[in-house]
Design an enzyme around this catalytic site. Structure first.
Site, short mmCIF file in Angstrom:
data_model
loop_
_atom_site.label_atom_id
_atom_site.label_comp_id
_atom_site.label_asym_id
_atom_site.label_seq_id
_atom_site.Cartn_x
_atom_site.Cartn_y
_atom_site.Cartn_z
N ARG A 103 -14.00 -8.50 0.72
CA ARG A 103 -12.57 -8.23 0.51
C ARG A 103 -11.77 -9.47 0.89
O ARG A 103 -10.87 -9.91 0.17
CB ARG A 103 -12.12 -7.04 1.38
N ASP B 166 -17.24 7.36 -2.72
CA ASP B 166 -16.02 7.24 -1.90
C ASP B 166 -15.72 8.63 -1.33
O ASP B 166 -16.32 9.63 -1.75
CB ASP B 166 -14.86 6.71 -2.77
N CYS C 114 -16.52 1.94 -0.45
CA CYS C 114 -15.40 1.06 -0.10
C CYS C 114 -15.04 1.14 1.38
O CYS C 114 -14.42 0.23 1.91
CB CYS C 114 -14.19 1.41 -0.96
N HIS D 271 -6.99 0.81 -6.88
CA HIS D 271 -7.28 -0.03 -5.72
C HIS D 271 -7.95 -1.32 -6.24
O HIS D 271 -9.15 -1.53 -6.04
CB HIS D 271 -8.19 0.73 -4.75
N ARG E 216 0.88 -1.18 0.00
CA ARG E 216 0.00 0.00 0.00
C ARG E 216 0.91 1.22 0.00
O ARG E 216 1.70 1.42 0.94
CB ARG E 216 -0.93 0.00 1.21
N GLN F 90 -10.08 -3.83 -4.00
CA GLN F 90 -11.38 -3.28 -3.65
C GLN F 90 -12.39 -3.51 -4.78
O GLN F 90 -13.49 -4.03 -4.57
CB GLN F 90 -11.24 -1.77 -3.37
N1 CP Z 1 -11.48 -0.09 1.69
C1 CP Z 1 -10.24 -0.15 2.19
O1 CP Z 1 -9.27 -0.39 1.49
O2 CP Z 1 -10.18 0.09 3.52
P1 CP Z 1 -8.85 0.33 4.37
O3 CP Z 1 -8.24 1.61 3.90
O4 CP Z 1 -9.32 0.39 5.78
O5 CP Z 1 -7.91 -0.81 4.12
N1 NVA Z 2 -9.93 6.73 -2.06
C1 NVA Z 2 -9.68 6.28 -0.72
C2 NVA Z 2 -9.91 4.82 -0.60
C3 NVA Z 2 -9.68 4.23 0.76
C4 NVA Z 2 -9.90 2.77 0.80
C5 NVA Z 2 -8.25 6.62 -0.35
O1 NVA Z 2 -7.35 6.42 -1.18
O2 NVA Z 2 -8.01 7.08 0.76
#
Ligand code: CP
Ligand code: NVA
Length: 306
Positions: free
Chosen positions: A291, A223, A263, A128, A101, A131
């Site tokens: 997930r 989102d 998400c 992502h 990440r 997701q």
């Molecule tokens: N939706 C998602 O990726 O959540 P987190 O940021 O909590 O991992």
């Molecule tokens: N768009 C959001 C998604 C989190 C799962 C972010 O990148 O923070």
């Protein structure tokens, strides 16, 4: 040859279907797969916070008989303490798979390039994929013959939106997008997703206002307005996005049984109201649960015996 998951663009329709079939089996009979990845170790290299991604991967590999290791931002200091190339080459000597990440998408591409072991994109500023795969799987559970159904994405054209574009295009869902000017989905993704969608006879349409975009929708997806890393823009974005809130008034314009998706994490009262996210149409926690199931299937496909 090892395979990574950096973008849904790289998956074929058949690979996605196979992934979902395996997910069905995993959901049905958990005990059957309890040693599918025994002795395997997954490392999570995270430069941003996480609840769902971290926990679903860690619990997921544990349920498959493997184990995991979480490396917080300050531990690896990707690209600062040492180069991504050296991190990738080192980790690949110890573990069987890497979930990354990170901020710049190029980091994920580089990690995959230099690691001999599969790399899974656990979110970048650009995409992502885990997701969006779980999201399509969730829609597939809720809507029979979901091909040709309409998803309306309302809000920021961000990483989740970009991955949904690829995912909808690859699986034959139609998608309407409504974002403020300057906050639309990535142009290259749109172009590529449109080309893929054309071969499935599905559509990608852009709207200026959310009211138009949600007409006839089977799914409304939103989102956060400010993603991780954009916290400093939060106040500015609240003003820009204020007409893009998913509230009861907007939801009424879609189909009666419209599914509400997010998400998570949600900024309640901003992009979505409590009333909508807590409504009976909301499937946000099914998404969150899936997930783990979809990622377990992914781990078996990427880390399991070939
Ligand atoms: N939706 C998602 O990726 O959540 P987190 O940021 O909590 O991992
Ligand atoms: N768009 C959001 C998604 C989190 C799962 C972010 O990148 O923070």
């Amino acid at each position: 040859m090892k395979k990574d998951l950096i973008s849904i663009r790289d998956l074929s329709g058949k690979e996605i279907r196979d992934l979902f079939s395996l997910t069905d089996k995993l959901k049905k009979d958990k005990s059957k797969f309890s040693d599918a990845l025994s002795g395997k170790t997954l490392v999570l290299v995270f430069q941003k916070p996480s609840n769902r991604t971290r926990v679903s991967f860690e619990v997921g590999i544990y349920q498959l008989g493997g184990n995991s290791l979480y490396l917080a931002p300050h531990e690896i200091s990707l690209g600062v303490r040492e180069s991504i190339e050296d991190v990738a080459k080192t980790l690949a000597r110890y573990v069987d798979g890497i979930v990354l990440r990170t901020y710049e998408h190029q980091n994920a591409i580089d990690m995959a390039r230099f690691s001999d072991k599969p790399v899974i994109n656990g979110l970048t500023d650009f995409l992502h994929p885990c997701q969006a795969l779980a999201d399509i799987y969730t829609i597939r559970e809720k809507i029979k013959n979901f091909k040709g159904a309409l998803m309306s994405y309302v809000g920021d054209g961000n990483n989740v939106c970009n991955s949904l574009l690829y995912a909808c295009a690859k699986t034959g869902l139609n998608i309407n997008l409504a974002a403020p000017k300057g906050y639309e989905a990535n142009k290259r993704v749109l172009k590529e997703a449109r080309a893929i969608a054309a071969s499935h006879k599905s559509s990608i349409k852009i709207f200026k206002n959310p009211q138009e975009a949600v007409k006839g929708a089977d799914v409304i997806y939103t989102d956060v307005w400010a993603s991780m890393g954009q916290e400093a823009e939060s106040r500015k974005r609240k003003k820009i996005f204020k007409n893009f809130q998913v509230n009861s008034k907007l939801v009424k314009l879609a189909k009666k049984k419209v599914l509400i998706m997010h998400c998570l994490p949600a900024h309640r009262g901003q992009e979505i109201t409590d009333q909508v996210i807590d409504s009976k149409n909301s499937i946000v926690f099914d998404q969150a649960e899936n997930r783990m199931h979809v990622q377990k299937a992914l781990l078996i496909k990427l880390l399991g015996k070939k």
